[in-house]
Design a protein around this motif. Structure first.
Motif, PDB file in Angstrom:
ATOM      1  N   PHE A   1       0.849  -1.189   0.000  1.00  0.00           N
ATOM      2  CA  PHE A   1       0.000   0.000   0.000  1.00  0.00           C
ATOM      3  C   PHE A   1       0.883   1.237   0.000  1.00  0.00           C
ATOM      4  O   PHE A   1       1.861   1.315   0.754  1.00  0.00           O
ATOM      5  N   LEU A   2       0.526   2.186  -0.840  1.00  0.00           N
ATOM      6  CA  LEU A   2       1.217   3.471  -0.880  1.00  0.00           C
ATOM      7  C   LEU A   2       0.170   4.550  -0.642  1.00  0.00           C
ATOM      8  O   LEU A   2      -0.742   4.722  -1.447  1.00  0.00           O
ATOM      9  N   ILE A   3       0.292   5.259   0.474  1.00  0.00           N
ATOM     10  CA  ILE A   3      -0.767   6.162   0.922  1.00  0.00           C
ATOM     11  C   ILE A   3      -0.282   7.601   0.955  1.00  0.00           C
ATOM     12  O   ILE A   3       0.696   7.925   1.647  1.00  0.00           O
ATOM     13  N   ASP A   4      -0.947   8.450   0.188  1.00  0.00           N
ATOM     14  CA  ASP A   4      -0.723   9.888   0.271  1.00  0.00           C
ATOM     15  C   ASP A   4      -1.388  10.365   1.562  1.00  0.00           C
ATOM     16  O   ASP A   4      -2.609  10.468   1.638  1.00  0.00           O
ATOM     17  N   GLY A   5      -0.597  10.643   2.582  1.00  0.00           N
ATOM     18  CA  GLY A   5      -1.124  10.941   3.903  1.00  0.00           C
ATOM     19  C   GLY A   5      -2.039  12.153   3.956  1.00  0.00           C
ATOM     20  O   GLY A   5      -3.085  12.122   4.606  1.00  0.00           O
ATOM     21  N   GLY A   6      -1.645  13.225   3.266  1.00  0.00           N
ATOM     22  CA  GLY A   6      -2.479  14.421   3.256  1.00  0.00           C
ATOM     23  C   GLY A   6      -3.836  14.145   2.657  1.00  0.00           C
ATOM     24  O   GLY A   6      -4.868  14.611   3.151  1.00  0.00           O
ATOM     25  N   PHE A   7      -3.861  13.347   1.589  1.00  0.00           N
ATOM     26  CA  PHE A   7      -5.115  12.979   0.935  1.00  0.00           C
ATOM     27  C   PHE A   7      -5.938  12.076   1.842  1.00  0.00           C
ATOM     28  O   PHE A   7      -7.156  12.244   1.958  1.00  0.00           O
TER      29      PHE A   7
ATOM     30  N   ILE B   1      -6.010  11.869   5.124  1.00  0.00           N
ATOM     31  CA  ILE B   1      -6.602  12.638   6.227  1.00  0.00           C
ATOM     32  C   ILE B   1      -7.767  13.488   5.716  1.00  0.00           C
ATOM     33  O   ILE B   1      -8.813  13.603   6.366  1.00  0.00           O
ATOM     34  N   LYS B   2      -7.598  14.069   4.534  1.00  0.00           N
ATOM     35  CA  LYS B   2      -8.643  14.915   3.953  1.00  0.00           C
ATOM     36  C   LYS B   2      -9.909  14.118   3.663  1.00  0.00           C
ATOM     37  O   LYS B   2     -11.036  14.600   3.864  1.00  0.00           O
ATOM     38  N   ARG B   3      -9.754  12.873   3.187  1.00  0.00           N
ATOM     39  CA  ARG B   3     -10.902  12.049   2.800  1.00  0.00           C
ATOM     40  C   ARG B   3     -11.348  11.091   3.904  1.00  0.00           C
ATOM     41  O   ARG B   3     -12.341  10.376   3.730  1.00  0.00           O
ATOM     42  N   TYR B   4     -10.656  11.092   5.015  1.00  0.00           N
ATOM     43  CA  TYR B   4     -10.883  10.133   6.101  1.00  0.00           C
ATOM     44  C   TYR B   4     -12.348  10.043   6.519  1.00  0.00           C
ATOM     45  O   TYR B   4     -12.922   8.957   6.607  1.00  0.00           O
ATOM     46  N   SER B   5     -12.971  11.171   6.758  1.00  0.00           N
ATOM     47  CA  SER B   5     -14.341  11.165   7.289  1.00  0.00           C
ATOM     48  C   SER B   5     -15.388  10.825   6.230  1.00  0.00           C
ATOM     49  O   SER B   5     -16.565  10.666   6.559  1.00  0.00           O
ATOM     50  N   TYR B   6     -14.969  10.687   4.956  1.00  0.00           N
ATOM     51  CA  TYR B   6     -15.907  10.276   3.910  1.00  0.00           C
ATOM     52  C   TYR B   6     -16.194   8.769   3.986  1.00  0.00           C
ATOM     53  O   TYR B   6     -17.145   8.296   3.371  1.00  0.00           O
TER      54      TYR B   6
END
Length: 264
Positions: free
Chosen positions: A31-37, A39-44
């Motif tokens: 898995f390669l995770i863009d952390g900023g993205f 966190i931004k989409r987390y609550s979706y």
């Protein structure tokens, strides 16, 4: 054909059947995770909340990845294929900005170390380091001009004269920070994992098209490349550069157990 001992060392499963010896390659998924993205989409994602603490976010991130693994293995089991296993979770983000500045509206000294964002990100990185199978890849944040900007939503009113500069308050300006070295780290890891044949499948959790050149290279090397945009709309042209879309839409608990649904 290479000796069977060498094949078994590489995760190859052998099965004797009425039709002869069949070899099945055991898969590994990164898995390669863009952390900023993320966190931004987390609550979706249903079951994830904006108010979640950093330690819970770290645990949920790992659970989210393993839910992907479970979904993939359900599919592989259905077709009699050996399961995949988690190779590693690579998490990419920028170190929290630690600089100081003077707020242009209040005139007071402003320390970014005291902001909620700094405290959350710092704690999150600490908690992620405690999780198994996670590798942090951190870039940095930079404000090249070292200037504050008026937030764009006020530009139109200022130009038209509906609002004056003196009407602005301390929350109407921002200190713009740009992320450095993060995209480069993602691209290098994709290329390295593919070229050295460390994994068979990559799941990228991101939302833009910056990954396309690296994804093209990985697919040429035989990698099954999946994109998870976390319910974010993507440009239709991206479909030709990936092998599939998959998002776990729900991580809600049902009678004490987490349930999931996904988009494939």
């Amino acid at each position: 054909m290479p000796p069977l001992d060498n094949l078994f060392a590489k995760g190859v499963i052998a099965a004797n059947t009425d039709f002869g010896l069949f070899l099945f390659v055991d898969m590994k998924t990164a898995f390669l995770i863009d952390g900023g993205f993320f966190i931004k989409r987390y609550s979706y994602i249903k079951g994830f909340n904006k108010s979640d603490s950093p330690d819970l976010v770290a645990k949920n991130l790992v659970s989210y990845c393993f839910r992907h693994i479970q979904r993939i293995n359900d599919y592989r089991f259905r077709y009699g294929l050996p399961p995949t296993e988690l190779y590693r979770i690579f998490y990419y983000d920028a170190e929290p900005f630690q600089g100081d500045s003077h707020h242009p509206i209040t005139g007071k000294a402003f320390s970014f170390k005291r902001t909620d964002i700094f405290k959350f990100r710092s704690t999150l990185f600490t908690e992620l380091k405690k999780q198994r199978k996670i590798a942090l890849r951190l870039g940095f944040l930079k404000n090249s001009s070292r200037q504050w900007n008026i937030k764009s939503r006020h530009t139109k009113d200022l130009i038209s004269g509906k609002k004056q500069i003196q009407d602005l308050n301390e929350f109407d300006v921002e200190y713009p920070l740009s992320q450095k070295a993060v995209d480069m780290k993602i691209g290098l890891d994709i290329a390295t994992l593919a070229f050295k044949e460390r994994v068979d499948q990559m799941i990228l959790i991101a939302g833009d098209s910056d990954f396309v050149p690296a994804a093209k290279f990985a697919r040429k090397e035989g990698i099954d490349f999946i994109l998870d945009p976390m319910l974010n709309a993507i440009d239709p042209s991206l479909h030709e550069h990936i092998d599939g879309l998959m998002t776990i839409k729900s991580m809600q608990r049902n009678n004490g157990k987490k349930t999931d649904s996904s988009d494939n």
